[in-house]
Design a protein around this motif. Structure first.
Motif, PDB file in Angstrom:
ATOM      1  N   ALA A   1      42.906 -48.932 -68.110  1.00 34.04           N
ATOM      2  CA  ALA A   1      41.458 -48.908 -68.285  1.00 34.04           C
ATOM      3  C   ALA A   1      40.955 -50.306 -68.629  1.00 34.04           C
ATOM      4  N   LEU A   2      39.646 -50.516 -68.372  1.00 35.86           N
ATOM      5  CA  LEU A   2      39.046 -51.835 -68.543  1.00 35.86           C
ATOM      6  C   LEU A   2      37.727 -51.796 -69.321  1.00 35.86           C
ATOM      7  N   HIS A   3      37.256 -50.609 -69.693  1.00 34.13           N
ATOM      8  CA  HIS A   3      35.937 -50.495 -70.308  1.00 34.13           C
ATOM      9  C   HIS A   3      35.989 -50.809 -71.811  1.00 34.13           C
ATOM     10  N   ASP A   4      34.828 -50.815 -72.449  1.00 35.18           N
ATOM     11  CA  ASP A   4      34.730 -51.282 -73.834  1.00 35.18           C
ATOM     12  C   ASP A   4      35.565 -50.468 -74.810  1.00 35.18           C
ATOM     13  N   THR A   5      35.664 -49.163 -74.587  1.00 31.62           N
ATOM     14  CA  THR A   5      36.442 -48.315 -75.509  1.00 31.62           C
ATOM     15  C   THR A   5      37.810 -47.968 -74.928  1.00 31.62           C
TER      16      THR A   5
ATOM     17  N   GLN B   1      55.586 -54.136 -66.005  1.00 24.91           N
ATOM     18  CA  GLN B   1      54.748 -55.155 -66.603  1.00 24.91           C
ATOM     19  C   GLN B   1      53.626 -55.557 -65.658  1.00 24.91           C
ATOM     20  N   HIS B   2      52.636 -56.247 -66.204  1.00 23.85           N
ATOM     21  CA  HIS B   2      51.596 -56.897 -65.420  1.00 23.85           C
ATOM     22  C   HIS B   2      51.893 -58.393 -65.422  1.00 23.85           C
ATOM     23  N   SER B   3      51.601 -59.054 -64.333  1.00 24.42           N
ATOM     24  CA  SER B   3      51.849 -60.491 -64.251  1.00 24.42           C
ATOM     25  C   SER B   3      50.875 -61.247 -65.157  1.00 24.42           C
ATOM     26  N   SER B   4      51.247 -62.468 -65.485  1.00 25.20           N
ATOM     27  CA  SER B   4      50.377 -63.298 -66.324  1.00 25.20           C
ATOM     28  C   SER B   4      49.043 -63.566 -65.630  1.00 25.20           C
ATOM     29  N   ASP B   5      49.044 -63.620 -64.298  1.00 23.76           N
ATOM     30  CA  ASP B   5      47.803 -63.833 -63.559  1.00 23.76           C
ATOM     31  C   ASP B   5      46.831 -62.667 -63.736  1.00 23.76           C
ATOM     32  N   ILE B   6      47.375 -61.461 -63.769  1.00 27.16           N
ATOM     33  CA  ILE B   6      46.526 -60.281 -63.984  1.00 27.16           C
ATOM     34  C   ILE B   6      45.921 -60.319 -65.377  1.00 27.16           C
TER      35      ILE B   6
ATOM     36  N   PHE C   1      42.004 -60.438 -65.974  1.00 22.66           N
ATOM     37  CA  PHE C   1      41.451 -59.186 -66.509  1.00 22.66           C
ATOM     38  C   PHE C   1      41.901 -59.005 -67.955  1.00 22.66           C
ATOM     39  N   PRO C   2      41.447 -59.880 -68.864  1.00 23.59           N
ATOM     40  CA  PRO C   2      41.901 -59.820 -70.255  1.00 23.59           C
ATOM     41  C   PRO C   2      41.483 -58.549 -70.984  1.00 23.59           C
ATOM     42  N   GLU C   3      40.507 -57.827 -70.443  1.00 26.09           N
ATOM     43  CA  GLU C   3      40.047 -56.585 -71.060  1.00 26.09           C
ATOM     44  C   GLU C   3      40.969 -55.399 -70.745  1.00 26.09           C
ATOM     45  N   LEU C   4      41.971 -55.594 -69.911  1.00 22.59           N
ATOM     46  CA  LEU C   4      42.866 -54.521 -69.469  1.00 22.59           C
ATOM     47  C   LEU C   4      43.616 -53.876 -70.644  1.00 22.59           C
TER      48      LEU C   4
END
Length: 233
Positions: free
Chosen positions: A188-192, A4-9, A13-16
């Motif tokens: 990934a973090l980009h638009d698509t 999992q990723h932590s809630s802080d991440i 980084f909501p786009e993750l």
């Protein structure tokens, strides 16, 4: 076990978009030449019109590294480093069929792909900010201590299985000839990113099934509402 990723991440980084799967029955005595060849063609096509640093997926990681206080041209995400080497040398070094496959898929999509030996993980892997007391084993056998606030892949025993998020994995959980079960993570973090991670994971699942004659590995796309992936130890 779980990933999992932590809630802080997720907050920062909501786009993750993370994709994750577990594959079992991995062996070293197989060929991934066809898959590597296809991926190399995809990467070469990308690099015909833009350098690796100009690709949207890489630019998004550069922005993330800057946000983490890291100089993006000093610390590169894994996919940028691989693409840079591929552009310069025309190929990537062969290490192990699974690593070769994941590295090839990474350059085809310009998305970092991490692979961990499940037997070397204690209870879970969480992508989180370091507290400062975790330990990281380099491939040369040296022990490092990530500073507080660095994004790491941490387990229950305080081992950092990756430093600077997607920059560098640990030698402790690296895939070796004796590895049989692995956790694979693409981020990934980009638009698509949603479409691209889905495509990457589907391709990787199909290749795993074809090369190792296993039941196709079911993958999961995580998100803030469903941030946890659970799997058998």
């Amino acid at each position: 076990m779980r990933f999992q990723h932590s809630s802080d991440i997720w907050r920062d980084f909501p786009e993750l978009v993370p994709g994750v799967l577990v594959a079992t029955g991995i062996t070293a005595g197989v060929s991934v030449d066809d898959a590597v060849g296809w991926c190399a063609e995809q990467a070469a096509d990308r690099l015909e019109t833009a350098s690796e640093g100009e690709l949207p997926a890489i630019q998004a990681w550069r922005r993330a590294f800057s946000k983490m206080g890291l100089k993006p041209t000093q610390y590169r995400c894994a996919s940028e480093s691989l693409l840079r080497r591929f552009r310069k040398e025309g190929a990537l070094p062969r290490l192990h069929p699974l690593i070769d496959l994941c590295n090839a898929v990474s350059i085809a999509y310009a998305i970092p792909v991490a692979v961990f030996d499940v037997s070397k993980i204690s209870q879970y892997v969480e992508v989180r900010y370091a507290a400062g007391d975790e330990t990281y084993l380099t491939f040369s056998g040296e022990t490092e201590q990530p500073p507080p606030g660095e994004v790491i892949f941490a387990d229950a025993e305080g081992r950092a299985h990756a430093r600077r998020w997607t920059n560098r994995q640990s030698g402790h959980s690296a895939v070796r000839d004796t590895t049989t079960d692995v956790l694979i993570v693409a981020e990934a973090l980009h638009d698509t990113a949603g479409k691209d991670v889905e495509s990457l994971m589907a391709r990787l699942s199909d290749e795993l099934a074809g090369v190792w004659s296993m039941t196709p590995a079911e993958y999961t796309i995580l998100g803030p509402s469903e941030p946890r992936f659970e799997f058998p130890a």
